[in-house]
Design a protein around this motif. Sequence first.
Motif, PDB file in Angstrom:
ATOM      1  N   GLU A 103      20.108  49.420  25.347  1.00  0.00           N
ATOM      2  CA  GLU A 103      20.261  47.920  27.050  1.00  0.00           C
ATOM      3  C   GLU A 103      21.813  48.426  27.313  1.00  0.00           C
ATOM      4  O   GLU A 103      22.037  47.048  28.070  1.00  0.00           O
ATOM      5  CB  GLU A 103      19.497  47.183  26.415  1.00  0.00           C
ATOM      6  N   THR A 104      22.757  48.299  26.341  1.00  0.00           N
ATOM      7  CA  THR A 104      23.958  48.400  27.197  1.00  0.00           C
ATOM      8  C   THR A 104      24.966  49.455  26.711  1.00  0.00           C
ATOM      9  O   THR A 104      25.899  48.902  27.592  1.00  0.00           O
ATOM     10  CB  THR A 104      24.363  47.493  25.645  1.00  0.00           C
ATOM     11  N   LEU A 105      24.264  50.376  26.716  1.00  0.00           N
ATOM     12  CA  LEU A 105      25.264  51.539  26.955  1.00  0.00           C
ATOM     13  C   LEU A 105      25.973  52.681  28.487  1.00  0.00           C
ATOM     14  O   LEU A 105      24.646  51.565  29.257  1.00  0.00           O
ATOM     15  CB  LEU A 105      24.120  53.163  26.594  1.00  0.00           C
ATOM     16  N   PRO A 106      27.108  52.082  28.722  1.00  0.00           N
ATOM     17  CA  PRO A 106      27.061  52.920  30.331  1.00  0.00           C
ATOM     18  C   PRO A 106      26.436  53.629  30.089  1.00  0.00           C
ATOM     19  O   PRO A 106      25.925  54.907  30.010  1.00  0.00           O
ATOM     20  CB  PRO A 106      28.789  53.162  29.734  1.00  0.00           C
ATOM     21  N   SER A 107      26.798  53.910  31.960  1.00  0.00           N
ATOM     22  CA  SER A 107      26.059  55.183  32.351  1.00  0.00           C
ATOM     23  C   SER A 107      27.218  56.821  31.900  1.00  0.00           C
ATOM     24  O   SER A 107      28.093  56.448  31.264  1.00  0.00           O
ATOM     25  CB  SER A 107      26.120  55.119  33.792  1.00  0.00           C
ATOM     26  N   ASP A 108      26.375  57.889  31.846  1.00  0.00           N
ATOM     27  CA  ASP A 108      27.012  58.603  31.122  1.00  0.00           C
ATOM     28  C   ASP A 108      28.077  59.259  32.304  1.00  0.00           C
ATOM     29  O   ASP A 108      28.779  59.969  31.948  1.00  0.00           O
ATOM     30  CB  ASP A 108      25.905  60.407  30.910  1.00  0.00           C
ATOM     31  N   ALA A 109      28.005  58.856  33.479  1.00  0.00           N
ATOM     32  CA  ALA A 109      29.276  58.850  34.702  1.00  0.00           C
ATOM     33  C   ALA A 109      30.571  58.812  34.113  1.00  0.00           C
ATOM     34  O   ALA A 109      31.095  58.785  34.136  1.00  0.00           O
ATOM     35  CB  ALA A 109      28.870  58.162  35.719  1.00  0.00           C
ATOM     36  N   ALA A 110      29.529  57.065  33.651  1.00  0.00           N
ATOM     37  CA  ALA A 110      31.267  56.311  33.540  1.00  0.00           C
ATOM     38  C   ALA A 110      32.156  56.929  32.432  1.00  0.00           C
ATOM     39  O   ALA A 110      32.742  56.823  31.738  1.00  0.00           O
ATOM     40  CB  ALA A 110      30.299  55.040  33.355  1.00  0.00           C
ATOM     41  N   ARG A 111      30.640  57.144  31.784  1.00  0.00           N
ATOM     42  CA  ARG A 111      31.459  57.359  29.750  1.00  0.00           C
ATOM     43  C   ARG A 111      32.141  58.883  29.954  1.00  0.00           C
ATOM     44  O   ARG A 111      33.085  58.730  29.701  1.00  0.00           O
ATOM     45  CB  ARG A 111      30.433  57.603  29.275  1.00  0.00           C
ATOM     46  N   TYR A 112      31.789  59.696  30.972  1.00  0.00           N
ATOM     47  CA  TYR A 112      33.014  60.976  31.165  1.00  0.00           C
ATOM     48  C   TYR A 112      33.516  60.881  32.159  1.00  0.00           C
ATOM     49  O   TYR A 112      35.174  61.358  31.392  1.00  0.00           O
ATOM     50  CB  TYR A 112      31.901  61.841  31.626  1.00  0.00           C
ATOM     51  N   ASP A 160      31.238  50.005  39.420  1.00  0.00           N
ATOM     52  CA  ASP A 160      30.358  50.391  39.665  1.00  0.00           C
ATOM     53  C   ASP A 160      29.973  51.006  38.550  1.00  0.00           C
ATOM     54  O   ASP A 160      29.680  52.218  38.292  1.00  0.00           O
ATOM     55  CB  ASP A 160      29.451  50.535  40.906  1.00  0.00           C
ATOM     56  N   GLU A 161      28.779  50.530  37.914  1.00  0.00           N
ATOM     57  CA  GLU A 161      27.940  51.499  36.417  1.00  0.00           C
ATOM     58  C   GLU A 161      26.835  52.177  36.951  1.00  0.00           C
ATOM     59  O   GLU A 161      26.176  52.304  36.349  1.00  0.00           O
ATOM     60  CB  GLU A 161      27.732  50.651  35.258  1.00  0.00           C
ATOM     61  N   GLY A 162      26.441  52.102  38.168  1.00  0.00           N
ATOM     62  CA  GLY A 162      25.405  52.700  38.796  1.00  0.00           C
ATOM     63  C   GLY A 162      23.990  51.839  38.291  1.00  0.00           C
ATOM     64  O   GLY A 162      23.479  51.905  37.434  1.00  0.00           O
ATOM     65  N   VAL A 163      23.462  51.028  39.266  1.00  0.00           N
ATOM     66  CA  VAL A 163      22.426  50.089  39.637  1.00  0.00           C
ATOM     67  C   VAL A 163      21.357  50.449  39.992  1.00  0.00           C
ATOM     68  O   VAL A 163      19.980  50.084  39.531  1.00  0.00           O
ATOM     69  CB  VAL A 163      22.444  49.097  39.457  1.00  0.00           C
ATOM     70  N   GLU A 164      20.987  51.888  39.570  1.00  0.00           N
ATOM     71  CA  GLU A 164      20.178  52.665  40.270  1.00  0.00           C
ATOM     72  C   GLU A 164      19.007  53.123  38.596  1.00  0.00           C
ATOM     73  O   GLU A 164      18.220  52.987  39.026  1.00  0.00           O
ATOM     74  CB  GLU A 164      20.122  53.897  41.333  1.00  0.00           C
ATOM     75  N   ASP A 165      19.509  52.777  38.128  1.00  0.00           N
ATOM     76  CA  ASP A 165      19.136  53.434  36.583  1.00  0.00           C
ATOM     77  C   ASP A 165      18.624  52.324  35.553  1.00  0.00           C
ATOM     78  O   ASP A 165      18.706  51.633  35.440  1.00  0.00           O
ATOM     79  CB  ASP A 165      20.140  54.200  35.496  1.00  0.00           C
ATOM     80  N   PHE A 166      16.967  52.732  35.766  1.00  0.00           N
ATOM     81  CA  PHE A 166      16.053  51.743  35.413  1.00  0.00           C
ATOM     82  C   PHE A 166      15.390  51.623  33.952  1.00  0.00           C
ATOM     83  O   PHE A 166      15.148  50.971  33.469  1.00  0.00           O
ATOM     84  CB  PHE A 166      15.180  51.095  35.692  1.00  0.00           C
ATOM     85  N   GLY A 167      16.440  53.223  33.660  1.00  0.00           N
ATOM     86  CA  GLY A 167      16.015  53.554  32.179  1.00  0.00           C
ATOM     87  C   GLY A 167      16.523  52.981  31.148  1.00  0.00           C
ATOM     88  O   GLY A 167      15.688  52.903  29.653  1.00  0.00           O
ATOM     89  N   GLY A 168      18.046  52.941  31.592  1.00  0.00           N
ATOM     90  CA  GLY A 168      18.382  52.576  30.145  1.00  0.00           C
ATOM     91  C   GLY A 168      18.529  53.434  29.560  1.00  0.00           C
ATOM     92  O   GLY A 168      18.381  55.100  29.302  1.00  0.00           O
ATOM     93  N   GLY A 169      19.643  53.320  28.424  1.00  0.00           N
ATOM     94  CA  GLY A 169      20.040  54.487  27.765  1.00  0.00           C
ATOM     95  C   GLY A 169      19.440  54.765  26.320  1.00  0.00           C
ATOM     96  O   GLY A 169      19.699  55.282  26.027  1.00  0.00           O
ATOM     97  N   GLY A 170      18.185  54.523  26.076  1.00  0.00           N
ATOM     98  CA  GLY A 170      17.373  54.183  24.818  1.00  0.00           C
ATOM     99  C   GLY A 170      17.032  55.257  24.672  1.00  0.00           C
ATOM    100  O   GLY A 170      16.117  55.056  22.643  1.00  0.00           O
ATOM    101  N   GLY A 171      17.365  56.386  24.777  1.00  0.00           N
ATOM    102  CA  GLY A 171      16.245  57.511  24.398  1.00  0.00           C
ATOM    103  C   GLY A 171      15.511  57.238  24.702  1.00  0.00           C
ATOM    104  O   GLY A 171      14.244  56.731  25.489  1.00  0.00           O
ATOM    105  N   ASP A 172      14.300  58.702  24.835  1.00  0.00           N
ATOM    106  CA  ASP A 172      12.965  59.658  24.970  1.00  0.00           C
ATOM    107  C   ASP A 172      12.040  59.742  23.892  1.00  0.00           C
ATOM    108  O   ASP A 172      12.568  60.856  24.025  1.00  0.00           O
ATOM    109  CB  ASP A 172      13.310  60.587  26.519  1.00  0.00           C
ATOM    110  N   LEU A 173      11.729  58.714  23.477  1.00  0.00           N
ATOM    111  CA  LEU A 173      10.465  59.982  22.501  1.00  0.00           C
ATOM    112  C   LEU A 173       9.016  60.095  22.771  1.00  0.00           C
ATOM    113  O   LEU A 173       8.325  60.328  22.204  1.00  0.00           O
ATOM    114  CB  LEU A 173      10.469  58.358  21.310  1.00  0.00           C
TER     115      LEU A 173
END
Lengths: 406, 445
Positions: free
Chosen positions: A136-145, A393-406
């Motif tokens: 829930e607190t991870l940055p977007s992949d774009a910001a990370r790269y 702007d960290e990309g507010v469109e992402d409602f998924g969060g980066g929490g993983g997908d199990l």
Amino acid sequence: MKGITHFLTGVATASCFPLAIQTAFADKSFLMLYGGFCGILPDTLDFKFARYFWKFDHIVNLTEDNLDAKLAAETVAKAIDEAAETGKPVRVKLNVMRVSTNYYRTVTVQIDGERKEVTTYVGPLKTMSHVMARGETLPSDAARYRSIAEKGPIPVLRDIAQKSASLPGTIPEPEIAHVAKFKADVNNTYYADTEIGIFSGPDWQFAKQEDGRVRIDFIPWHRHWSHSITLGLLLGPLGLLLFGLSGLLSGLGFLNPFAIAALFIGPLAFWSHVFVDQLGHLGSNLYPPWTHWRSLGFKWSTSSSAFGNQMVNYISATIILWNINAYGPKAVFTMPWAARIAGDFGDPLYYLVSLLNYATVVVAIPLLAAYLIALVHRKLYFAKRMINFGEEDEGVEDFGGGGGDL
Amino acid sequence: MDIFIILICCLAALAGVAIASVFSLIPGLHIYNVIAFTMMIAFAALDLFKTMDPLITTCFIMGLVVGFSVLFTVSSQFFQPCDDSYRSMMLPHERFLFEGRGYEAAMLSGIGSMFALLMISGLFPFVTGAIGTLRQLIRPHIYWILGLVSLFILMSEWPKDHGVGKTTGQRLADAWVQLGMGLFVFVVSGILGLFVFCNTIIPVDNAFQSLMPVFIGLFAIPSQLMTVIAHARIPKQYFAGSVDAAPQDLARGALTGTVGGMFSSLTPGLTPGPALLMSAHATASSGEKQFIIGGGTARVLYYIGALVLFFMPDVYMRRGGAAINISLFFVPETAEQYFLISGIIAVAGAASLLLLGRYCKFCANVTQKIDFRWISLGGMILLIAMVWYVTSWRGVVLMGVATALGMVPNFWHTRRIPLLAVLLVPVCLNMAGVGAKVASWFGFR
């Protein structure tokens, strides 16, 4: 999606069969349970059985006395190249480090396909809650790269380790990190990083694709035959058998109406799980034995996304309540739009107008309101809570969060 | 309604809160046991009891329930630290205690309780129609809803092993020992529940208390036993001046608790534990603060929300031990009575919440002066004496069997929630109309 989400979609699927509802007023069959069972079954098969049969080529055991970031990074990098060179799938597992009932030593593992680097960073001690809330607190992949390009991978992982929730003061000093290089081109089907944290793993399969790139599959034992359209077909005969035998015992006969209904409920509830999983990142292997790879998901959401899970569960709950009302012997509520139409839920026009009214007022408007609230919340608050690297702007469109997908 | 009666009702409710606060100090003691005692005393002094307006006794019981639902977890939280060698994981409030943050956990739970109290007193009176409709809708379907809850309890327990066994067999065994014991606990608890529902061995005079020894045996005594043998030290507790919780933690915690609390209060046979388990998954609750806040909300909505349904126009649902006891002498008839009850809940709730901070400090200070093991030992002796008094030696035997079963999750690192099959299974099967048939397979009928 979470287990309960699949469970409820299975129940909602079963509720669409009038007999499953009407039985509550007469024979009291358990058709709804069969829907829930088939809805959650794919994950049960994977997490309680399939993963124990999976064999790994390389297993890394780090300990508190041997926090060897180099070993972990080099093992993953070499496995990628090994898969490229040999053409055979290579499977790697990094075992978790539990230091007490409450705390786990975490290590972030980042696979960067552009830079051809595996970076490992030994992070703080975390509780299970800390690990699960990390996404829930991870940055977007774009910001990370962008940040990696600017500062390099280790400072980025340091930022993430320092800013995510954890037991304060437990990041090792001096810091333990390592960057290992690999040569192969890769196709990473998952997130940029993952964490050695709770439960077991993480693990990957590296396998050469037809285009020569190495495909990276996170938790490769998950969502294969167990999450397929093919296996779902078997749930029909199983339902027929279970409810048929039950019918024999109760004098209804083998080919009783419940058994016939279960023949259809089983596959449809199972497929509801497969369908909902396509909304995430991992997808699933849809038609084994004819297909061998996991499909890629639509990437609309993740298993840990609060918004995604809540919305799917809300829709399932409204479907169940609608069917309970519509298929019962006497409707408990009627919809205002159908007030001037003669008849009841048995009449197609009355049913459709009522359904339209319900879908608009009870489903669509609350969902839209929830979406807008989530959007505003994310703009005003959630983006601030995310770890950021100075971007506006960290990309507010992402409602998924980066929490993983199990 | 006479203002004098209203004032007396408020005082009765406050007296209920005061008594609940005393009894809540005993970990494991349930308010329904206290209410049952109250009723025994009331019926013993029947002449005096008959002269009182039944509304006053009702408000007294309401005060007991409100006070208990807000305060009862405080003592178990402070006086029953867990020994981590018997657990696969600690719950957030248990860990907070070892970090000197027990007060913080209790206050977060109190915030959750406040959400629920505001909803019950402030929102429920405006949505009685909707609650009534929901109740009407699900009423014929309770059997399969309970069946679904049972199924979810079984299917949602994931292996907690770390998958480090060298062979497939070892890894499967590591996982399935824990899962298998959870299944075992569920099945045996279900059978015990069928036995108790079909063949109570409790003396006829107190047969209405036949579940008491079972619940005390399954949950209270094992907790106290584990505390008595626990190797743990409670550190000095820190009393924070403010609560550190983000708005989204409050909102999502309250949402989780509301869904779980409403689900359990509207579904006979369902307790807040499994309901909260399902709602926490369904609302994708995240983090320890949301967990604690959600627990506070769900608990209050279950105990008080379920009781208030008994008075609610459009619903009038008798749900839970308190409502059953009140129904022995009071029949709700008017909306006016419901509004009075809502106001009483607000008054008793405010008093309980005002008490909460000092109550926590008191319990935290007690842990520094008295060994927690003595408190649990005393509580255990009291509970056994109570079971003996109410249900005779037969109840104690039943409690012993239940205690043996209640110990299993501690030794095998499974969850305690499958123990609730003692209620879920017989109620589900009876509602489905097959309870008697299944009981006969076991020779219980």
